[in-house]
Design an enzyme around this catalytic site. Sequence first.
Site, short mmCIF file in Angstrom:
data_model
loop_
_atom_site.label_atom_id
_atom_site.label_comp_id
_atom_site.label_asym_id
_atom_site.label_seq_id
_atom_site.Cartn_x
_atom_site.Cartn_y
_atom_site.Cartn_z
N GLN A 88 0.84 -1.22 0.00
CA GLN A 88 0.00 0.00 0.00
C GLN A 88 0.87 1.27 0.00
O GLN A 88 0.48 2.30 0.55
CB GLN A 88 -0.95 0.00 1.20
N SER A 89 2.03 1.20 -0.63
CA SER A 89 2.93 2.34 -0.64
C SER A 89 2.34 3.54 -1.39
O SER A 89 1.97 3.44 -2.56
CB SER A 89 4.25 1.94 -1.32
N ASN A 90 2.30 4.67 -0.70
CA ASN A 90 1.89 5.92 -1.35
C ASN A 90 2.99 6.44 -2.26
O ASN A 90 2.73 7.06 -3.28
CB ASN A 90 1.59 6.98 -0.28
N CYS A 92 5.07 4.59 -4.02
CA CYS A 92 5.04 3.85 -5.28
C CYS A 92 3.91 4.37 -6.18
O CYS A 92 4.10 4.56 -7.38
CB CYS A 92 4.88 2.36 -5.01
#
Length: 345
Positions: A88-90, A92
Amino acid sequence: MNLNNKHKSVNSKSSYQGLARQSLGFFPTPLIELVNLSRALKGPRIFIKRDDQSGLAMGGNKTRKLEYLVADALQKGCDTLITGGAAQSNHCRQTAAATAQCGLHCHLVLGGKAPKHSDGNLLLDKLLGAQIHWSGSLRKGENIPEIAARLTAQGRRPYIIPYGGSNALGAIGFVTAFDELTVQAKAADVKFSNLIFASSSGGTHAGLVLGKLLSSDSINITGISIEKPENTNQPFAELIFDLIKTSAASIGVNIKIALSDIQLRDEFVGQGYGIVGKPEREAIAVLARTEGILLDPVYTARAMAGLIAMVKAGEFNQNENILFWHTGGAPALFPYADNILGKTD
Ligand SMILES: *Cc1c(COP(=O)(O)O)cnc(C)c1O
């Protein structure tokens, strides 16, 4: 109206001390007073800097770092960006949006394995055209070099963006951010005593502290740690300290700073990275219900819970002005829905 076509154009006019900057977001982000929250807490005046509104495919703090990193990639003639993070990387997701905007390819190395259902940031990564590599227990892009080598062998020109975009160049995005804040605070005629935000890969923290040093401001800058200290290879304050020094050196400035100047609070990490507890749930609810502002479950809810705890503990005087830097992340609300509503745990 001045419509600016951002595709593959490096805008070097809006640069920091000569560095190229690719326009990716909408700046300045709003600076707003949280009147209702201050009243609800019976606390000092609290303000918020809305980097969640930075504009790049649902916004966030990584946009500022990417403006420098992407400009560098374009100047070096690279055609592919590679970065990594949690599923859930913002960071990325914002990287994927930047590549779409600039006509580049995007490879994301995400921790865990492919889920059955793509939600939140992962859904957006896919919509934005990123190619995803699942990396199991590695969630900080540890196997990026291997993937970069494979792409190079295929004739691509990959540019590696480190975890969180936090290197000397990425941090400059938050030196500029500090300058942006200085202008806004002056226009609003407020002097902030404290700045509180979620600190995780260090670039935001390093850039803000460097910005403060360069403008000789007296504001206290306090990062709220998001991750348990024992889960990082190097003590986090040291990493930030090193980043400040390398970032300052990269722009040719001399600064005076001691490790003890880095203010980090790690008593709010709860069960660790990405695990939503009662303080995060309460912070999300209070901001939503008093101000109509959405926090994210992983970073900003934890940082706001820290700020609220600090206000309740009487750490600030009533006449101080406190600034909370909203670093984004709301797309992760959706995959965390059950945890936020308290149905599990
Ligand atoms: C990445 C991120 C942070 C932390 O910023 P760093 O520069 O990595 O320390 C905070 N909040 C959100 C929403 C983020 O995505």
